[in-house]
Design a protein around this motif. Structure first.
Motif, mmCIF file in Angstrom:
data_model
loop_
_atom_site.group_PDB
_atom_site.id
_atom_site.type_symbol
_atom_site.label_atom_id
_atom_site.label_comp_id
_atom_site.label_asym_id
_atom_site.label_seq_id
_atom_site.Cartn_x
_atom_site.Cartn_y
_atom_site.Cartn_z
ATOM 1 N N GLU A 89 0.822 -1.210 0.000
ATOM 2 C CA GLU A 89 0.000 0.000 0.000
ATOM 3 C C GLU A 89 0.853 1.255 0.000
ATOM 4 O O GLU A 89 1.937 1.292 0.560
ATOM 5 C CB GLU A 89 -0.903 -0.012 1.232
ATOM 6 C CG GLU A 89 -1.937 1.089 1.304
ATOM 7 C CD GLU A 89 -2.883 0.884 2.475
ATOM 8 O OE1 GLU A 89 -3.879 0.159 2.317
ATOM 9 O OE2 GLU A 89 -2.591 1.424 3.574
ATOM 10 N N GLN A 90 0.340 2.299 -0.654
ATOM 11 C CA GLN A 90 0.930 3.629 -0.593
ATOM 12 C C GLN A 90 -0.206 4.652 -0.651
ATOM 13 O O GLN A 90 -1.147 4.510 -1.434
ATOM 14 C CB GLN A 90 1.898 3.853 -1.757
ATOM 15 C CG GLN A 90 2.359 5.283 -1.947
ATOM 16 C CD GLN A 90 3.336 5.759 -0.891
ATOM 17 O OE1 GLN A 90 3.430 5.194 0.188
ATOM 18 N NE2 GLN A 90 4.083 6.806 -1.198
ATOM 19 N N TRP A 91 -0.094 5.670 0.169
ATOM 20 C CA TRP A 91 -1.110 6.726 0.171
ATOM 21 C C TRP A 91 -0.797 7.745 -0.915
ATOM 22 O O TRP A 91 0.362 8.082 -1.165
ATOM 23 C CB TRP A 91 -1.178 7.396 1.539
ATOM 24 C CG TRP A 91 -1.898 6.548 2.543
ATOM 25 C CD1 TRP A 91 -1.436 5.421 3.154
ATOM 26 C CD2 TRP A 91 -3.233 6.746 3.026
ATOM 27 N NE1 TRP A 91 -2.392 4.895 3.990
ATOM 28 C CE2 TRP A 91 -3.512 5.696 3.940
ATOM 29 C CE3 TRP A 91 -4.210 7.707 2.792
ATOM 30 C CZ2 TRP A 91 -4.732 5.578 4.597
ATOM 31 C CZ3 TRP A 91 -5.427 7.603 3.452
ATOM 32 C CH2 TRP A 91 -5.682 6.550 4.339
ATOM 33 N N ARG A 135 -5.618 9.072 -0.193
ATOM 34 C CA ARG A 135 -6.266 7.768 -0.344
ATOM 35 C C ARG A 135 -5.218 6.659 -0.352
ATOM 36 O O ARG A 135 -4.139 6.820 -0.920
ATOM 37 C CB ARG A 135 -7.067 7.707 -1.651
ATOM 38 C CG ARG A 135 -8.227 8.681 -1.738
ATOM 39 C CD ARG A 135 -8.927 8.591 -3.094
ATOM 40 N NE ARG A 135 -10.084 9.470 -3.161
ATOM 41 C CZ ARG A 135 -10.029 10.751 -3.538
ATOM 42 N NH1 ARG A 135 -8.868 11.271 -3.908
ATOM 43 N NH2 ARG A 135 -11.124 11.489 -3.559
ATOM 44 N N PRO A 136 -5.533 5.499 0.231
ATOM 45 C CA PRO A 136 -4.597 4.372 0.174
ATOM 46 C C PRO A 136 -4.739 3.617 -1.149
ATOM 47 O O PRO A 136 -5.854 3.250 -1.550
ATOM 48 C CB PRO A 136 -5.040 3.502 1.356
ATOM 49 C CG PRO A 136 -6.510 3.780 1.498
ATOM 50 C CD PRO A 136 -6.714 5.211 1.076
#
Length: 320
Positions: free
Chosen positions: A90-92, A96-97
């Motif tokens: 995951e990366q924001w 938003r993720p």
């Protein structure tokens, strides 16, 4: 400073959560990992399914002994250079993720400025509270969408827009579709596999009938822009783990831009907004390419958070 243990387990209980984080930070620092504390905390939050506030609050709590081997496995991966975003998946981006896998580049904060520039320029042409001057909202194409961060964000910020995301990699498109569903934008997004603008050129052998019929109002792209000779010198997290297909842009890094600019006149219509992200020293060169094509009355260069010229946005304010 605690370095990487030469043999045996890296972590031995009993530990508190804070001690596990401190020991991991020391190991990562010794292995040359940038931002070792932040990486250790992100991995610990991922392992425990908690957030930073809870981690700080509960730092004195015992680390679950049954998770020590899992914790060590995570830290070993990070110590070897694997990006933490791939490890946690995951990366924001833009609040938003986004799901990320090794099939896609990890979205960068500076790309949020490209999204902001597109939203700002489009608002001048098609005010979101008044509808567009032609009675319809724009059709937007994100070329080389990767994780879908740009396309999904634009579709999420402007529900009336018609957004199409394209990529050469089917694996990348699968990730982008996942993110479209994750952010409830799948019904407002179309996905096309193909090389740069080829799927959108009417009559081209690689065009898709429905895609080639698109009258593209906004073209946005963050294509590969690393010169081939610079690949070896990249940070190991990038060089060894992120997809080279999405990184290398030819001898000088500008091959994708030249090709897209050559392809623009072959579209059903010239986009009224063209927005590109580029590497260091490249924006002014690409801005001149766009000026030479002569399709827009304003071409701006936007700097990133570090003050480095990073984006080029060309806008045609009046219909021709």
């Amino acid at each position: 400073m605690m370095g990487m243990p030469s043999n045996g387990p890296w972590f031995k209980g009993p530990l508190t959560l804070r001690q596990a984080s401190v020991q991991a930070t020391s190991i990562l620092l010794a292995e040359g990992v940038e931002e070792p504390r932040n990486n250790a905390e992100l991995l610990l939050m991922h392992l425990l399914g908690t957030d930073r506030a809870a981690l700080l609050r509960d730092g004195g709590d015992p680390f679950p002994q049954e998770r020590l081997s899992d914790w060590e496995a995570l830290i070993r991966r990070k110590a070897a250079g694997e990006p933490v975003q791939y490890i946690i998946g995951e990366q924001w981006f833009y609040g938003r993720p986004f799901t990320v896998t090794p099939s896609v580049l990890i979205p960068r904060p500076e790309t949020e400025l490209l999204v902001e520039a597109v939203l700002e320029a489009a608002e001048q042409l098609w005010p979101s509270d008044a509808g567009s001057e032609e009675g319809f909202m724009p059709t937007v194409v994100d070329v080389g969408t990767g994780s879908g961060a740009i396309a999904v964000t634009l579709a999420s910020q402007r529900h009336a827009w018609r957004v199409c995301a394209s990529d050469l990699s089917p694996d990348a498109l699968a990730v982008a579709r996942t993110n479209a569903v994750r952010h409830e934008a799948a019904d407002r997004l179309a996905f096309v596999q193909g090389d740069l603008l080829m799927p959108f050129i009417p009559g081209h052998e690689q065009s898709e009938p429905r895609s080639a019929e698109l009258r593209i109002d906004v073209l946005v792209s963050n294509p590969p822009y690393i010169p081939a000779a610079d690949m070896e010198g990249l940070q190991r997290e990038v060089r060894d783990y992120e997809p080279h297909l999405a990184l290398e842009g030819g001898a000088d890094g500008l091959t994708p831009y030249r090709r897209m600019i050559e392809q623009l006149p072959r579209l059903a219509q010239m986009p009224r907004i063209v927005a590109f992200e580029l590497g260091m020293g490249q924006p002014r060169i690409v801005a001149e390419m766009l000026r030479a094509l002569g399709g827009w009355d304003e071409i701006r260069i936007i700097s990133d958070y570090a003050g480095i010229e990073r984006h080029v946005i060309a806008t045609q304010s009046q219909l021709r």
